[in-house]
Design an enzyme around this catalytic site. Structure first.
Site: not given
Ligand code: NAD
Length: 429
Positions: A118-120
């Site tokens: 995941a990444k933000g």
């Protein structure tokens, strides 16, 4: 019906210029021929599972209201909860966050952690805002993605321009909303609120561990081995210290201020001291300084890029005179440079393996938070060494089996693991 070809770009990206996500798709296409019976599942890698785009309205110090774009992408949750940092940068785009989330899926699978990728990101330059404005942006962003993330769903961590203080605000906001303490919601926290010993040094230590393994395989003795390092921050300076402790000498270091060189080996403690007082390596007494071009041509046994993306490219790849490159940074080598160096016989230990020590100790932090039981630094370092060594050996064996580079082998190893889990779990409904 829309035809989904190998290069399918989703409607929410620019099909003409898909950005970093396009690079990831090409990487998957290169690995697909090696996936054997798992090949029918390869489309799951090319379609991020969930994407959340949020508006972050914040009142600024001058009383006006500003709006910021925030993202959280869960590329793959096959192997466990999502894991990946949050980046604050004015150039953050959905395509970039998608690609970074996918590379986290690959990285966590290469080292065999029970995580997905995941990444933000929030699209703004924090240097242009006061600390209290950054705090309000952080808290509003976490509030907005609060239902999407979770201790057993998706665990953020720091990335470019976010740090332990940012993680503390995130943990506090999430915990306030949940009505209970949730230290495991983010990693990279300060030790006082559940951070892990060894986390600060973990990425540089991982670089060292795989560098030692690659040197062994190349028949290079560490005793007297010449090391060049670009980037003398957290990752570069830790790796430098560990290589020197193992008998190597660091002959050249470059950072954003310049390059210092000593063919007999630089004194690393003195250099760290100089950087902390002067902001960079430039101006260090009793060493030679080199130009940017000269740095890349310094003869070495191991070169460690530990600064930014794209630093090793077609303009300097031909000058590079080393035997092993260990990628501490994310994406330091462009695909053209990768080909040039591989043809020259240079071994490249790719970022998805070489810098995975950071996410590995983040995993340890999360495990310690769940158990409410904290490990000694020695235990952490030992466990990190076992995981990094096993990952290096698995990737190296795959490279030999398929006669491919360590980068392709790392992607084969990771994609095989992810798709095996996908096949075992099957499709629901
Ligand atoms: P840092 O901010 O502590 O250090 C960055 C270093 O790069 C500094 O010495 C800086 O002077 C140097 N630098 C910046 N621009 C440069 C330029 N144009 N030329 C030469 N040097 C330049 O960052 P860090 O945490 O050490 O991270 C370094 C790299 O490792 C980044 O690519 C990061 O994404 C990657 N990485 C870090 C971690 C981690 O846990 N810190 C984990 C995985 C990957």
């Amino acid at each position: 019906m829309t035809q989904q070809t190998n290069t399918y770009i989703p409607s929410y990206l620019d099909t003409e210029n898909p950005g970093p996500w396009g690079i990831f798709l090409e990487q998957v296409d290169r690995v697909a021929p090696y996936l054997g019976e798992l090949a029918p599942w390869v489309g799951t890698l090319k379609h991020p599972e969930k994407i959340l785009v949020v508006d972050i309205p914040v009142r600024l110090d001058d009383g006006t209201i500003a709006h910021f774009e925030g993202y959280r992408v869960q590329h793959s949750l096959n192997c466990g909860p999502g894991k990946g940092g949050i980046r604050y940068h004015q150039d953050v785009t959905l395509s970039e966050v998608m690609a970074l989330s996918a590379w986290m899926s690959v990285k966590t699978a290469v080292v065999g952690l029970p995580y997905g990728g995941a990444k933000g990101g929030v699209r703004f330059n924090p240097r242009n805002y006061s600390a209290s404005e950054v705090e309000r942006i952080t808290r509003r962003y976490i509030n907005a993605i609060g239902d999407f993330i979770g201790v057993d769903k998706d665990i953020p961590g720091p990335d470019v321009n976010t740090n332990a203080q940012t993680m503390a605000w995130m943990m506090d906001t999430y915990s306030m909303n949940a009505g209970k303490d949730c230290p495991g919601i983010v990693t990279g926290k300060p030790i006082a609120i559940g951070g892990s010993l060894g986390r600060v040094e973990a990425t540089g230590r991982g670089v060292f561990i795989v560098g030692v393994a690659a040197a062994r395989d190349a028949g290079i003795s560490l005793n007297g081995a010449r090391i060049c390092i670009q980037g003398f921050g957290n990752v570069g300076s830790t790796a430098a210290r560990l290589f020197i402790e193992a008998g190597a000498k660091v002959v050249a270091v470059q950072d954003h201020t310049g390059t210092v060189y000593n063919p007999d080996g630089l004194q690393i403690d003195a250099l760290v001291e100089h950087v902390s007082t002067h902001g960079g390596v430039s101006g260090k007494p009793n060493v030679q300084s080199l130009s940017n071009e000269e740095f890349w041509a310094v003869e070495s046994d191991i070169l460690i890029p530990a600064a930014l993306e794209g630093q090793i490219n077609k303009s300097n790849a031909n000058q590079i005179n080393t035997r092993i490159i260990v990628e501490g940074a994310n994406g330091p080598t462009t695909p053209e440079a990768d080909d040039i160096l591989t043809n020259k016989g240079v071994t490249i230990v790719p970022d998805v393996l070489a810098n995975a020590g950071g996410v590995t100790v983040s995993y340890f932090e999360w495990v310690q938070n769940s158990a409410n039981f904290y490990w000694s630094e020695e235990e952490i370092n030992q466990r990190l060494e076992t995981i990094m060594d096993n990952a290096y050996n698995a990737v190296s064996a795959t490279a030999i089996e398929h006669q491919v580079t360590l980068r392709t082998a790392a992607f084969i190893t990771a994609c095989t693991r992810i798709l095996q889990v996908r096949e075992l779990r099957g499709l629901y409904p």
